[in-house]
Design an enzyme around this catalytic site. Structure first.
Site, PDB file in Angstrom:
ATOM      1  N   ASP A   1       0.880  -1.151   0.000  1.00  0.00           N
ATOM      2  CA  ASP A   1       0.000   0.000   0.000  1.00  0.00           C
ATOM      3  C   ASP A   1       0.917   1.200   0.000  1.00  0.00           C
ATOM      4  O   ASP A   1       1.945   1.207   0.684  1.00  0.00           O
ATOM      5  CB  ASP A   1      -0.929   0.027   1.210  1.00  0.00           C
TER       6      ASP A   1
ATOM      7  N   ARG B   1       8.560   2.486  -2.887  1.00  0.00           N
ATOM      8  CA  ARG B   1       8.283   1.060  -3.041  1.00  0.00           C
ATOM      9  C   ARG B   1       9.593   0.282  -3.169  1.00  0.00           C
ATOM     10  O   ARG B   1       9.761  -0.783  -2.595  1.00  0.00           O
ATOM     11  CB  ARG B   1       7.377   0.810  -4.251  1.00  0.00           C
TER      12      ARG B   1
END
Length: 195
Positions: free
Chosen positions: A69, A179
């Site tokens: 997420d 990420r």
């Protein structure tokens, strides 16, 4: 090792595959193995939402599961859109709808400082859970720049790169991205488990 990514986002899957390639992991999307789940992201942190998605897919298959997420947190908006980044302009909004809403809300703001945050969750078939977080700092540009990437990449100017994520190559973006950093931390944790 085959790992199921609890996402339908091809851009995320590509990033996951590139960054985790040293572990000899093959990332397969949940759709590729016939799982059509959309877990409702009700968590108030990126970690909680990543775990919600990973747990939902783990309930219906016996592979290791990887979920993430991520979102953009803007200082002038009190950290918003944050965990609501994907739903910021409504459930059916496009990337450009979200970007345009953000630019409108910041139109009179001098403070455009922002950070991208990502949390990844990995669940082994035995239920063992691992999470990791990555952050990259920058600011929001006044207009979209660049053709690469997805999401808020055209308006996120990464301080370390000196350009927006959308102006960067995949390699450049992965070297500093939220990420990428979360996945690298996860990669280290998984390597330590193997030793």
């Amino acid at each position: 090792m085959k790992v199921i990514a609890a996402t339908k986002n091809k851009g995320k899957i590509r990033e996951m595959q590139e960054i985790l390639s040293p572990l000899d992991i093959e990332i397969v999307s949940q759709q590729e193995i016939g799982i059509e789940l959309d877990a409702e992201e009700t968590g108030d942190t990126f970690e909680k939402n990543a775990l919600i998605k990973a747990r939902a897919v783990a309930m219906v298959c016996d592979y290791p599961i990887l979920a993430d997420d991520s979102g953009i947190c803007v200082e002038a908006l009190g950290g918003a859109p944050g965990v609501r980044s994907a739903r910021y302009a409504g459930d059916d909004a496009s990337d450009s709808d979200r970007v345009n809403k953000l630019l409108r809300e910041l139109s009179s703001e001098k403070n455009r400082n922002a950070k991208f945050v990502a949390a990844v969750a990995f669940i082994w078939p035995d239920g063992t859970e691992i999470t990791a977080r990555g952050v990259v700092k920058g600011h929001i540009t006044t207009e979209p720049r660049g053709e690469n990437g997805f999401g808020y990449d055209p308006v996120f100017f990464a301080d370390e790169l000196g350009k927006t994520f959308a102006e960067s190559t995949d390699e450049e973006k992965n070297s500093v991205s939220h990420r990428g950093r979360a996945l690298e931390k996860l990669c280290k944790k998984l390597k330590n488990e193997e030793e």
